[in-house]
Design a protein around this motif. Structure first.
Motif, mmCIF file in Angstrom:
data_model
loop_
_atom_site.group_PDB
_atom_site.id
_atom_site.type_symbol
_atom_site.label_atom_id
_atom_site.label_comp_id
_atom_site.label_asym_id
_atom_site.label_seq_id
_atom_site.Cartn_x
_atom_site.Cartn_y
_atom_site.Cartn_z
ATOM 1 N N GLY A 191 100.048 82.461 112.234
ATOM 2 C CA GLY A 191 100.023 83.543 113.199
ATOM 3 C C GLY A 191 101.437 83.787 113.675
ATOM 4 N N LEU A 192 102.168 84.651 112.971
ATOM 5 C CA LEU A 192 103.579 84.870 113.299
ATOM 6 C C LEU A 192 103.688 85.838 114.473
ATOM 7 C CD1 LEU A 192 106.511 84.256 112.410
ATOM 8 C CD2 LEU A 192 106.438 86.392 111.103
ATOM 9 N N PRO A 193 104.296 85.403 115.596
ATOM 10 C CA PRO A 193 104.461 86.310 116.734
ATOM 11 C C PRO A 193 105.333 87.503 116.353
ATOM 12 C CG PRO A 193 104.908 84.025 117.360
ATOM 13 C CD PRO A 193 104.824 84.060 115.864
ATOM 14 N N ALA A 194 105.054 88.646 116.977
ATOM 15 C CA ALA A 194 105.833 89.853 116.698
ATOM 16 C C ALA A 194 107.311 89.630 116.980
ATOM 17 C CB ALA A 194 105.295 91.020 117.523
ATOM 18 N N GLN A 196 109.058 87.182 116.261
ATOM 19 C CA GLN A 196 109.704 86.467 115.155
ATOM 20 C C GLN A 196 109.766 87.279 113.869
ATOM 21 O OE1 GLN A 196 111.167 83.433 115.796
ATOM 22 N NE2 GLN A 196 110.546 84.033 117.870
ATOM 23 N N GLU A 197 109.221 88.484 113.883
ATOM 24 C CA GLU A 197 109.190 89.308 112.677
ATOM 25 C C GLU A 197 110.579 89.589 112.090
ATOM 26 O OE1 GLU A 197 107.069 90.871 110.503
ATOM 27 O OE2 GLU A 197 105.461 89.619 111.284
ATOM 28 N N PRO A 198 111.620 89.774 112.902
ATOM 29 C CA PRO A 198 112.933 90.043 112.292
ATOM 30 C C PRO A 198 113.422 88.938 111.370
ATOM 31 C CG PRO A 198 112.954 90.683 114.603
ATOM 32 C CD PRO A 198 111.665 89.950 114.369
ATOM 33 N N ARG A 199 112.895 87.733 111.505
ATOM 34 C CA ARG A 199 113.318 86.632 110.630
ATOM 35 C C ARG A 199 112.567 86.613 109.299
ATOM 36 N NH1 ARG A 199 112.977 81.121 112.297
ATOM 37 N NH2 ARG A 199 111.279 81.455 113.767
ATOM 38 N N PHE A 200 111.522 87.411 109.173
ATOM 39 C CA PHE A 200 110.657 87.362 107.996
ATOM 40 C C PHE A 200 111.241 88.174 106.846
ATOM 41 C CE2 PHE A 200 107.254 89.275 105.442
ATOM 42 C CZ PHE A 200 106.677 88.112 104.939
ATOM 43 N N ARG A 201 111.151 87.633 105.636
ATOM 44 C CA ARG A 201 111.569 88.318 104.406
ATOM 45 C C ARG A 201 110.335 88.515 103.525
ATOM 46 N NH1 ARG A 201 116.570 90.461 103.667
ATOM 47 N NH2 ARG A 201 117.103 89.363 101.746
ATOM 48 N N SER A 202 110.092 89.744 103.109
ATOM 49 C CA SER A 202 108.905 90.045 102.313
ATOM 50 C C SER A 202 109.007 89.417 100.926
ATOM 51 C CB SER A 202 108.718 91.555 102.188
ATOM 52 O OG SER A 202 109.834 92.128 101.549
ATOM 53 N N LEU A 250 100.046 89.365 99.532
ATOM 54 C CA LEU A 250 99.338 89.370 100.815
ATOM 55 C C LEU A 250 100.243 89.053 102.010
ATOM 56 C CD1 LEU A 250 95.870 87.798 99.992
ATOM 57 C CD2 LEU A 250 96.295 90.080 100.917
ATOM 58 N N PRO A 251 101.163 88.078 101.905
ATOM 59 C CA PRO A 251 102.008 87.799 103.082
ATOM 60 C C PRO A 251 102.883 88.964 103.507
ATOM 61 C CG PRO A 251 102.077 85.961 101.535
ATOM 62 C CD PRO A 251 101.403 87.100 100.828
ATOM 63 N N ASN A 252 103.049 89.964 102.643
ATOM 64 C CA ASN A 252 103.839 91.135 103.030
ATOM 65 C C ASN A 252 103.122 91.992 104.066
ATOM 66 O OD1 ASN A 252 105.739 90.308 101.205
ATOM 67 N ND2 ASN A 252 105.379 91.941 99.727
ATOM 68 N N GLU A 253 101.818 91.757 104.235
ATOM 69 C CA GLU A 253 101.027 92.539 105.185
ATOM 70 C C GLU A 253 101.106 91.906 106.575
ATOM 71 O OE1 GLU A 253 99.312 95.418 104.492
ATOM 72 O OE2 GLU A 253 100.362 95.292 102.564
ATOM 73 N N ARG A 254 101.566 92.686 107.542
ATOM 74 C CA ARG A 254 101.645 92.191 108.921
ATOM 75 C C ARG A 254 100.281 91.698 109.408
ATOM 76 N NH1 ARG A 254 103.479 89.243 112.878
ATOM 77 N NH2 ARG A 254 102.786 89.976 114.900
ATOM 78 N N LEU A 255 99.220 92.352 108.976
ATOM 79 C CA LEU A 255 97.871 91.959 109.366
ATOM 80 C C LEU A 255 97.591 90.503 108.984
ATOM 81 C CD1 LEU A 255 95.265 93.249 110.583
ATOM 82 C CD2 LEU A 255 94.564 93.725 108.224
ATOM 83 N N ILE A 256 98.004 90.104 107.789
ATOM 84 C CA ILE A 256 97.793 88.741 107.303
ATOM 85 C C ILE A 256 98.675 87.760 108.066
ATOM 86 C CG2 ILE A 256 98.034 87.220 105.295
ATOM 87 C CD1 ILE A 256 95.708 89.112 104.967
ATOM 88 N N ARG A 257 99.943 88.101 108.241
ATOM 89 C CA ARG A 257 100.874 87.200 108.940
ATOM 90 C C ARG A 257 100.478 87.014 110.401
ATOM 91 N NH1 ARG A 257 104.419 90.779 106.599
ATOM 92 N NH2 ARG A 257 105.270 91.546 108.579
ATOM 93 N N ALA A 258 100.081 88.095 111.046
ATOM 94 C CA ALA A 258 99.740 88.016 112.468
ATOM 95 C C ALA A 258 98.511 87.146 112.696
ATOM 96 C CB ALA A 258 99.510 89.413 113.036
ATOM 97 N N ALA A 259 97.538 87.253 111.789
ATOM 98 C CA ALA A 259 96.317 86.467 111.936
ATOM 99 C C ALA A 259 96.523 85.006 111.566
ATOM 100 C CB ALA A 259 95.210 87.077 111.068
#
Length: 388
Positions: A191-194, A196-202, A250-259
């Motif tokens: 569940g990646l908090p919003a 922390q999204e800038p650190r994520f690489r697709s 799938l990890p590229n989808e914010r929906l998946i990462r957020a959940a």
């Protein structure tokens, strides 16, 4: 092309840096990867390349399941879960379609046989472990429950997570956050908090060579094969095999990462992956190890092995985790346990040497599972750990 290597290694672990430089030399200009190693709780390797940093986050696919099964191990250790109780003791609805005799031990050793569902799942369902669990409770197994062990790549976290929710009243992700991630300050998120999204690489898809494409074309791809069912190939739309959120992406989808989907939705750095397994067997700073020696031994003990009916490959499982020495690296100690992900990520603990290892990369590896460069890196790290 030579990649610039960043980071540090402790005395005695210089060979890991040398191997990291060697295995990334000649890679594409956009190659990115990280490797981190702990020995007896001390970080001894922390390296990265590709214009990123040590805190860059990646989707780690099935390596997510390391966090999922560590939650189970902690709850078994404290008596909240009992491995030899039937799953229906916690989750009565799971008895449908001949699954009533399955124990929790069977479930976590990948024997349930409900690797997917007829018709596949939508993206919204894949992001929601409770929705997956509801579908899977009614699903007839694809082999007789309890008789074979095989990969449940997209759904094992939902199956285990529903038992955790029924037993504790909390989502598996909440238990993980409270008892594991936050206390040990792990950069491994379900569940990646919003924020922390800038650190994520697709994730970047695999670009196969002609020889690799021949091997890929030889894989069973019909919509009714076990492999296709397990990888959601029967679905249409975004989550289908040709959609923008196909299984590998799938990890590229914010929906998946957020959940923080508990099978493939984890997001981590190599530091986070290695730190998870270090916390399990060695602890960190003022924190004791999460697992007592008896729990470590049972977690890594070989529980199920054989030909995987989904992939066709040899497989072996401890309590949920892959039996790493049996499946990938036979030079490791008996009882090593961990998980790998489709983009090439790998994380494991080798209790006999005190080694905890984490590796990430951005571009998907061929043919899936731990990227090929891991073998040289793991061998160098293991040799140095034993020498120390």
């Amino acid at each position: 092309m030579t990649q610039e290597i960043h980071g540090t290694v402790a005395d005695g672990f210089e060979a890991v840096r040398e191997e990291f430089a060697a295995v990334t030399a000649g890679e594409r200009p956009d190659h990115e990867s990280q490797v981190c190693v702990h020995v007896h709780g001390r970080r001894v390797v922390d390296l990265w390349t590709g214009g990123i940093g040590p805190d860059t986050l990646y989707g780690v696919h099935e390596a997510t399941q390391g966090a999922t099964f560590l939650v189970v191990a902690v709850l078994v250790q404290d008596g909240t879960l009992e491995l030899d109780r039937k799953v229906t003791y916690y989750w009565p609805e799971f008895a449908a379609e001949g699954k009533g005799g399955l124990t929790l031990r069977d479930l976590v050793t990948h024997r349930a046989g409900v690797v997917g569902a007829d018709g596949g799942f939508t993206l919204q369902e894949l992001a929601d472990d409770r929705a997956l669990a509801e579908r899977l409770a009614d699903q007839r197994p694809f082999w007789r429950a309890g008789t074979l062990c095989g990969s449940h790549p997209l759904v094992i976290g939902a199956l285990v997570g529903e038992v955790v929710r029924r037993a504790t009243g909390h989502r598996l992700q909440e238990v993980y956050e409270e008892r594991i991630r936050a206390p040990y300050a792990l950069d491994f998120h379900l569940g990646l908090p919003a924020s922390q999204e800038p650190r994520f690489r697709s994730v970047q898809p695999l670009v196969p060579t002609p020889a690799q494409q021949v091997r890929l074309d030889a894989l069973p791809t019909g919509p009714h094969t076990l492999r296709a069912i397990a990888l959601n190939h029967g679905a249409t739309g975004p989550a289908g095999p040709a959609g923008p959120a196909g299984p590998v992406l799938l990890p590229n989808e914010r929906l998946i990462r957020a959940a923080g989907q508990a099978s493939v939705g984890g997001v981590a750095s190599a530091r986070g992956l290695a730190g998870l397994y270090a916390a399990a067997i060695s602890g960190a700073e003022e924190h004791e190890p999460l697992l007592k020696p008896d729990t470590v031994a049972e977690t890594g003990q070989l529980h199920a092995c054989g030909r995987d009916p989904v992939t066709g490959d040899h497989t072996a499982f401890g309590l949920g985790f892959r039996a790493v020495a049996d499946v990938w690296y036979r030079f490791l100690g008996a009882g090593a346990f961990g998980q790998a992900g489709d983009a090439g990520s790998l994380a494991f603990a080798d209790p006999r040497s005190g080694l905890a290892y984490g590796f990430t990369r951005r571009r998907c590896a061929f043919p899936g599972g731990p990227a090929p460069e891991n073998e040289r890196l793991v061998q160098a790290a293991h040799r140095a750990a034993l020498a120390g």
